[in-house]
Design a protein around this motif. Structure first.
Motif, PDB file in Angstrom:
ATOM      1  N   UNK A 141      -6.080  -4.403 -35.598  1.00  0.00           N
ATOM      2  CA  UNK A 141      -7.392  -4.268 -37.107  1.00  0.00           C
ATOM      3  C   UNK A 141      -8.140  -4.840 -36.772  1.00  0.00           C
ATOM      4  N   UNK A 142      -9.783  -4.114 -37.990  1.00  0.00           N
ATOM      5  CA  UNK A 142     -10.841  -4.084 -37.752  1.00  0.00           C
ATOM      6  C   UNK A 142     -10.884  -4.892 -38.549  1.00  0.00           C
ATOM      7  N   UNK A 202     -11.092  -5.631 -44.843  1.00  0.00           N
ATOM      8  CA  UNK A 202     -10.362  -5.002 -43.969  1.00  0.00           C
ATOM      9  C   UNK A 202     -10.880  -3.090 -44.075  1.00  0.00           C
ATOM     10  N   UNK A 203     -11.728  -3.027 -42.574  1.00  0.00           N
ATOM     11  CA  UNK A 203     -11.621  -1.556 -42.642  1.00  0.00           C
ATOM     12  C   UNK A 203     -11.125  -0.430 -41.881  1.00  0.00           C
ATOM     13  N   UNK A 204      -9.682  -1.000 -40.834  1.00  0.00           N
ATOM     14  CA  UNK A 204      -8.770  -0.126 -40.526  1.00  0.00           C
ATOM     15  C   UNK A 204      -8.117  -0.413 -39.314  1.00  0.00           C
ATOM     16  N   UNK A 217     -15.848   2.336 -35.848  1.00  0.00           N
ATOM     17  CA  UNK A 217     -14.845   1.947 -36.476  1.00  0.00           C
ATOM     18  C   UNK A 217     -14.139   3.456 -36.547  1.00  0.00           C
ATOM     19  N   UNK A 218     -14.655   3.735 -37.782  1.00  0.00           N
ATOM     20  CA  UNK A 218     -13.847   5.096 -37.617  1.00  0.00           C
ATOM     21  C   UNK A 218     -14.125   6.676 -37.107  1.00  0.00           C
ATOM     22  N   UNK A 219     -15.329   6.312 -35.695  1.00  0.00           N
ATOM     23  CA  UNK A 219     -15.064   7.049 -34.944  1.00  0.00           C
ATOM     24  C   UNK A 219     -14.328   6.860 -33.556  1.00  0.00           C
ATOM     25  N   UNK A 220     -13.905   5.461 -33.739  1.00  0.00           N
ATOM     26  CA  UNK A 220     -12.994   5.199 -32.744  1.00  0.00           C
ATOM     27  C   UNK A 220     -11.962   5.580 -33.128  1.00  0.00           C
ATOM     28  N   UNK A 221     -11.357   5.545 -34.422  1.00  0.00           N
ATOM     29  CA  UNK A 221      -9.849   6.495 -34.976  1.00  0.00           C
ATOM     30  C   UNK A 221      -9.597   7.637 -34.643  1.00  0.00           C
ATOM     31  N   UNK A 277     -12.872  -8.445 -34.399  1.00  0.00           N
ATOM     32  CA  UNK A 277     -14.004  -9.161 -35.811  1.00  0.00           C
ATOM     33  C   UNK A 277     -15.508  -9.315 -35.387  1.00  0.00           C
ATOM     34  N   UNK A 278     -15.980  -8.419 -36.640  1.00  0.00           N
ATOM     35  CA  UNK A 278     -17.602  -8.679 -37.036  1.00  0.00           C
ATOM     36  C   UNK A 278     -18.121  -9.651 -37.695  1.00  0.00           C
ATOM     37  N   UNK A 279     -19.067 -10.799 -36.725  1.00  0.00           N
ATOM     38  CA  UNK A 279     -18.510 -12.465 -37.876  1.00  0.00           C
ATOM     39  C   UNK A 279     -19.229 -12.538 -37.212  1.00  0.00           C
TER      40      UNK A 279
END
Length: 489
Positions: free
Chosen positions: A354-355, A346-348, A481-485, A456-458
């Motif tokens: 959910x990412x 789980x990233x963020x 993801x953090x930059x998007x947040x 989901x990065x899979x």
């Protein structure tokens, strides 16, 4: 010091193929036992020369820029796992009647030597070598091995997760620390070159096409995986939902009294592990297994509680119970376990979406398991296909896909499968491969996602077309993801 095994190595001319971590470990260990060691490698970079200089300072010969010629007088070849069976060096060895084995085989053969040495150093009574609980499979090997080690530690046993992960297994076998039992991850490459290994108990988690360019066929790949069951003494653990793993048990030559133990995500039958009302249960290592079951842990104790990871936990529990571990230790070990990065991590959560980073899903089988854990999904996929096809994966995942963002060299193969089997799913095809490509992919995925969805990065593919490895790919996803947040804060 006992010499019954040491004399077998002293004075032998041994060629070690590969100047990587396992090759260096094998070379140093064998030279330390008096063997005359030559390391060969096809590379000749600055890094190769630096490693060669370190070995040469220890009296080990190194030959760079030639990995095809067998050194004269070679008695045995020890190969690093990745070298293909059809390598010219091995053809030359076969022509000369010289055996080829891997570092895992050497570690197994050195177990007796190691105990002789420890007893001589300490003056204590010599112990028997630590048994091996071994794990293989197309996916989930590392996680399951680490889960098993966590359970064994919770039981108060001295153990380590070794083999295809962490410290080279030869270094662990010959090291100062004494273990009660080892949790050993073995790849198909390692098993191919390890004819003598005989684990206490072993598990094959699953079988799906992978590394066929190395093995030559699915049959050869499965046969190498099946070697892990040879000589098992207590339990051969198989996946009840993957008949190919059970077939390998049937074909294995095991010790008398060794049992076939299945695991399933459903209710288990006798001699199986499974799940009942959210509880992981054992119907194998209990009295009157036809009527009784032992509660081990709750599904909520598994981190993360995705279906494929619950299967991993059941396999780890089965091996631990085969070794006599109490139920409480299974629960405590699973609770203590934390998965490595880039494995369904789980990233963020951004804007209700959910990412999740599963960059380790480098083949279709792993991606299928990852996709099955979430719904609805915006799927980021692509990279190097390694000869894989994607029709079956897309067919199984189609109903849970909100959208797909494709990246990497072989993304067209996935796009074609989506067009055939999920034509209604929106697809964004990103041709760029620069350092900003992952941020662009995450932004596109965010545009497709709705609150409650999972991005989901899979990838279902290897990473080396765009990134150094799957870890770097996962890091790029997390950074994006953090930059998007930050942009949406």
């Amino acid at each position: 010091m006992g010499s019954r095994q040491v004399t077998a190595w002293h004075g032998k001319n041994i060629t070690v193929a590969g100047l990587g971590v396992s090759g260096i470990s094998a070379a140093r260990a064998l030279a330390g036992l008096g063997a005359v060691v030559t390391v060969v490698d096809g590379g000749d970079s600055e890094g190769h020369r630096a490693r060669a200089a370190e070995l040469e300072a220890a009296g080990i010969s190194v030959r760079l820029a030639d990995a095809q010629t067998l050194p004269e007088g070679t008695d045995l070849v020890v190969t690093s796992p990745g070298w293909k069976p059809d390598s010219p060096l091995f053809a030359a060895a076969a022509a000369a009647g010289v055996d080829v084995v891997g570092d895992v085989e050497i570690a197994w053969l050195l177990r007796e030597v190691a105990e002789d040495q420890r007893a001589a150093r300490s003056g204590e009574t010599r112990r028997e070598p630590a048994p091996w609980l071994a794990i293989t499979g197309t996916n989930g090997k590392t996680t399951t091995t680490q889960m098993l080690a966590s359970i064994l530690k919770a039981a108060g046993l001295r153990t380590a997760a070794v083999g295809n992960i962490g410290t080279p297994i030869i270094d662990v076998v010959l090291g100062e620390e004494q273990y009660d039992v080892l949790a050993v991850e073995l790849s198909s490459y390692q098993l191919h070159w390890a004819p003598s290994v005989r684990p206490h108990s072993a598990a094959v988690l699953n079988l799906a096409p992978d590394h066929l360019d190395w093995h030559g066929s699915m049959e050869a790949y499965a046969a190498d995986k099946g070697r892990i069951y040879e000589g098992n003494t207590v339990a051969c653990v198989y996946n009840a939902s993957d008949k190919a793993t059970e077939d390998l048990v049937v074909e294995a030559d095991v010790e008398e009294g060794c049992r076939a133990i299945g695991f399933t995500l459903g209710a288990p039958g006798p001699s199986m592990f499974g799940v009942v009302d959210g509880i992981l249960v054992d119907r194998a290592f209990v009295e009157n297994r036809r009527k009784n079951a032992q509660e081990l842990a709750e599904v909520a104790d598994v981190n993360p509680p995705a279906p494929h990871n619950i299967a991993n936990a059941l396999a780890a529990a089965a091996l631990a119970r085969a070794f006599g571990v109490e139920p409480r230790a299974v629960r405590d070990g699973l609770r203590d376990f934390r998965p490595d990065a880039h494995r369904v991590s789980h990233v963020d959560e951004v804007g209700g979406v959910t990412y999740v980073d599963d960059s380790k899903a480098t083949n279709t089988h792993a991606a299928e398991a990852s996709l099955a854990a979430f719904e609805p999904v915006v799927w980021i996929a692509g990279g190097l296909a390694k000869g894989a096809t994607f029709d079956e994966l897309v067919q199984k995942a189609a109903k849970r896909l909100r959208g797909v963002v494709l990246i990497g060299a072989d993304r067209a193969l996935i796009a074609e499968a989506l067009a055939r089997h999920a034509p209604e799913v929106p697809v964004v095809d990103l041709a760029r491969t620069d350092t900003g490509a992952m941020l662009a992919a995450v932004r596109e995925a965010a545009g497709l996602a709705e609150p409650g969805d999972t991005v989901l990065l899979a990838p279902a593919c290897a990473s080396m077309d765009m990134f150094a490895n799957y870890s770097k790919r996962g890091d790029a996803f997390a950074d994006a993801v953090r930059e998007l947040a930050a942009e949406r804060a």
